[in-house]
Design a protein around this motif. Structure first.
Motif, PDB file in Angstrom:
ATOM      1  N   GLU A  56       2.791  -6.087   5.049  1.00  3.68           N
ATOM      2  CA  GLU A  56       3.628  -4.911   4.982  1.00  3.68           C
ATOM      3  C   GLU A  56       2.781  -3.550   4.935  1.00  3.68           C
ATOM      4  OE1 GLU A  56       6.188  -4.762   1.447  1.00  3.68           O
ATOM      5  OE2 GLU A  56       6.318  -7.101   1.309  1.00  3.68           O
ATOM      6  N   TRP A  57       1.755  -3.611   4.781  1.00  3.03           N
ATOM      7  CA  TRP A  57       0.998  -2.316   4.801  1.00  3.03           C
ATOM      8  C   TRP A  57      -0.308  -2.361   5.788  1.00  3.03           C
ATOM      9  CZ3 TRP A  57      -0.076  -1.477  -1.120  1.00  3.03           C
ATOM     10  CH2 TRP A  57       1.340  -0.893  -1.871  1.00  3.03           C
ATOM     11  N   LYS A  58      -0.692  -1.471   6.385  1.00  6.04           N
ATOM     12  CA  LYS A  58      -1.645  -1.572   7.465  1.00  6.04           C
ATOM     13  C   LYS A  58      -2.995  -0.585   7.227  1.00  6.04           C
ATOM     14  CE  LYS A  58       1.152  -4.362  10.228  1.00  6.04           C
ATOM     15  NZ  LYS A  58       0.825  -5.835  10.211  1.00  6.04           N
ATOM     16  N   ASP A  59      -2.789   0.537   6.751  1.00  2.27           N
ATOM     17  CA  ASP A  59      -3.950   1.526   6.708  1.00  2.27           C
ATOM     18  C   ASP A  59      -3.500   2.271   5.246  1.00  2.27           C
ATOM     19  OD1 ASP A  59      -6.064   2.802   7.543  1.00  2.27           O
ATOM     20  OD2 ASP A  59      -5.222   4.135   8.895  1.00  2.27           O
ATOM     21  N   PHE A  74       0.054   3.458   4.386  1.00  2.00           N
ATOM     22  CA  PHE A  74       0.698   3.626   5.548  1.00  2.00           C
ATOM     23  C   PHE A  74       0.954   2.273   6.211  1.00  2.00           C
ATOM     24  CE2 PHE A  74      -2.374   7.222   5.355  1.00  2.00           C
ATOM     25  CZ  PHE A  74      -1.715   8.205   5.714  1.00  2.00           C
ATOM     26  N   LYS A  75       2.159   2.412   6.692  1.00  2.00           N
ATOM     27  CA  LYS A  75       2.581   1.230   7.687  1.00  2.00           C
ATOM     28  C   LYS A  75       1.774   1.241   8.867  1.00  2.00           C
ATOM     29  CE  LYS A  75       5.307  -2.467   8.698  1.00  2.00           C
ATOM     30  NZ  LYS A  75       5.217  -3.700   8.163  1.00  2.00           N
ATOM     31  N   ARG A  76       1.780   2.259   9.709  1.00  2.00           N
ATOM     32  CA  ARG A  76       1.229   2.406  10.772  1.00  2.00           C
ATOM     33  C   ARG A  76       0.271   3.662  10.504  1.00  2.00           C
ATOM     34  NH1 ARG A  76       5.912   1.274  12.035  1.00  2.00           N
ATOM     35  NH2 ARG A  76       6.425  -0.584  13.348  1.00  2.00           N
ATOM     36  N   SER A  77      -0.940   3.700  11.237  1.00  2.33           N
ATOM     37  CA  SER A  77      -1.785   4.722  10.935  1.00  2.33           C
ATOM     38  C   SER A  77      -1.411   6.018  11.342  1.00  2.33           C
ATOM     39  CB  SER A  77      -3.416   4.530  11.495  1.00  2.33           C
ATOM     40  OG  SER A  77      -3.135   4.339  12.806  1.00  2.33           O
ATOM     41  N   ASN A 102       7.294   8.183  -3.095  1.00  2.00           N
ATOM     42  CA  ASN A 102       7.497   7.420  -1.633  1.00  2.00           C
ATOM     43  C   ASN A 102       7.472   8.329  -0.630  1.00  2.00           C
ATOM     44  OD1 ASN A 102       9.822   9.113  -1.867  1.00  2.00           O
ATOM     45  ND2 ASN A 102      11.192   7.114  -2.042  1.00  2.00           N
ATOM     46  N   THR A 103       7.846   8.108   0.569  1.00  2.00           N
ATOM     47  CA  THR A 103       7.833   8.929   1.790  1.00  2.00           C
ATOM     48  C   THR A 103       8.587  10.128   1.725  1.00  2.00           C
ATOM     49  OG1 THR A 103       7.567   6.835   3.190  1.00  2.00           O
ATOM     50  CG2 THR A 103       8.198   8.861   4.317  1.00  2.00           C
ATOM     51  N   HIS A 104       9.869  10.064   0.872  1.00  2.00           N
ATOM     52  CA  HIS A 104      10.558  11.275   0.831  1.00  2.00           C
ATOM     53  C   HIS A 104      10.063  12.162  -0.294  1.00  2.00           C
ATOM     54  CE1 HIS A 104      13.028   9.399   3.902  1.00  2.00           C
ATOM     55  NE2 HIS A 104      13.147   8.372   3.021  1.00  2.00           N
ATOM     56  N   GLY A 105       9.195  11.899  -1.099  1.00  2.00           N
ATOM     57  CA  GLY A 105       8.510  12.882  -2.189  1.00  2.00           C
ATOM     58  C   GLY A 105       9.011  12.476  -3.208  1.00  2.00           C
ATOM     59  N   LEU A 106      10.125  11.378  -3.694  1.00  3.56           N
ATOM     60  CA  LEU A 106      10.654  10.959  -4.672  1.00  3.56           C
ATOM     61  C   LEU A 106       9.515  10.218  -5.646  1.00  3.56           C
ATOM     62  CD1 LEU A 106      13.302  10.564  -6.464  1.00  3.56           C
ATOM     63  CD2 LEU A 106      13.527   8.474  -5.277  1.00  3.56           C
ATOM     64  N   ILE A 107       9.340  10.591  -6.928  1.00  4.88           N
ATOM     65  CA  ILE A 107       8.367  10.049  -7.752  1.00  4.88           C
ATOM     66  C   ILE A 107       9.092   8.532  -8.342  1.00  4.88           C
ATOM     67  CG2 ILE A 107       7.211   9.977  -9.915  1.00  4.88           C
ATOM     68  CD1 ILE A 107       7.098  13.105  -9.357  1.00  4.88           C
ATOM     69  N   MET A 108       8.567   7.695  -7.903  1.00  3.57           N
ATOM     70  CA  MET A 108       9.176   6.240  -8.128  1.00  3.57           C
ATOM     71  C   MET A 108       8.740   5.740  -9.569  1.00  3.57           C
ATOM     72  SD  MET A 108       8.261   4.492  -4.634  1.00  3.57           S
ATOM     73  CE  MET A 108       8.910   2.706  -5.127  1.00  3.57           C
ATOM     74  N   LYS A 109       7.353   6.307 -10.099  1.00  6.68           N
ATOM     75  CA  LYS A 109       7.064   5.740 -11.347  1.00  6.68           C
ATOM     76  C   LYS A 109       6.177   6.754 -11.589  1.00  6.68           C
ATOM     77  CE  LYS A 109       6.478   1.951 -14.488  1.00  6.68           C
ATOM     78  NZ  LYS A 109       6.923   0.583 -14.669  1.00  6.68           N
ATOM     79  N   ARG A 110       5.976   7.207 -13.209  1.00  3.97           N
ATOM     80  CA  ARG A 110       4.801   8.028 -13.481  1.00  3.97           C
ATOM     81  C   ARG A 110       4.413   7.524 -14.885  1.00  3.97           C
ATOM     82  NH1 ARG A 110       6.272  13.794 -12.968  1.00  3.97           N
ATOM     83  NH2 ARG A 110       4.466  13.607 -11.191  1.00  3.97           N
ATOM     84  N   GLY A 111       3.156   7.566 -15.242  1.00  4.58           N
ATOM     85  CA  GLY A 111       2.571   7.037 -16.523  1.00  4.58           C
ATOM     86  C   GLY A 111       1.267   7.607 -16.825  1.00  4.58           C
ATOM     87  N   HIS A 112       1.113   7.058 -18.142  1.00  2.00           N
ATOM     88  CA  HIS A 112      -0.381   7.608 -18.600  1.00  2.00           C
ATOM     89  C   HIS A 112      -1.511   6.508 -18.102  1.00  2.00           C
ATOM     90  CE1 HIS A 112       0.920  10.836 -21.016  1.00  2.00           C
ATOM     91  NE2 HIS A 112       1.990  10.221 -21.295  1.00  2.00           N
ATOM     92  N   GLU A 113      -1.061   5.216 -17.900  1.00  2.00           N
ATOM     93  CA  GLU A 113      -1.919   4.150 -17.593  1.00  2.00           C
ATOM     94  C   GLU A 113      -1.488   3.732 -16.325  1.00  2.00           C
ATOM     95  OE1 GLU A 113      -1.924   1.067 -20.505  1.00  2.00           O
ATOM     96  OE2 GLU A 113      -1.869   2.445 -22.165  1.00  2.00           O
TER      97      GLU A 113
END
Length: 129
Positions: A56-59, A74-77, A102-113
């Motif tokens: 799924e990921w390359k770089d 990145f998926k591709r460099s 994510n790619t669009h700047g949406l914060i998917m998860k945030r936390g202290h740990e």
């Protein structure tokens, strides 16, 4: 001729030498960038290795900036990053120092740990009939 600078009015400076601690001077000039610690990098690279193994990921890229550290995936460099894992110490007391974007700047998860934040990459098992 002396090594002392000339002052206005033709006077010369004699007792203006100031001793400055070199480490203090360097800290005031250029503060150290924010970095990921070894344990943080271990947790991130463990997930990165798993996703590379699944194809799924390359770089990746790591940026240590003055105000935050960023691990970009990145998926591709040559493309924009799929995800950015950020460490921003200024947000530690409020929303948490760690976030996954994510790619669009949406914060998917945030936390202290960091381990809790990285759970966003855990796959949910599906029952196949």
């Amino acid at each position: 001729m002396t090594d002392q600078p000339d002052l206005p009015g033709g006077q010369r400076s004699r007792d203006t030498a100031v001793v400055v601690d070199l480490s203090e001077y360097r800290q005031n000039l250029d503060p150290a960038p924010v970095t990921f610690h070894r344990r943080e990098l271990d947790a991130i690279l463990r997930i990165y290795g798993r996703m590379v193994g699944e194809g799924e990921w390359k770089d990746y890229a790591i940026d240590h900036l003055k105000d935050r550290a960023v691990f970009s995936i990145f998926k591709r460099s040559g493309e924009t990053p799929l995800f950015r894992i950020e460490k921003n110490p200024k947000l530690a007391a409020k929303q948490g120092a760690y976030s996954v974007t994510n790619t669009h700047g949406l914060i998917m998860k945030r936390g202290h740990e960091l381990p809790q934040v990285l759970k966003v990459f855990d796959k949910v098992l599906k029952l196949i009939d």
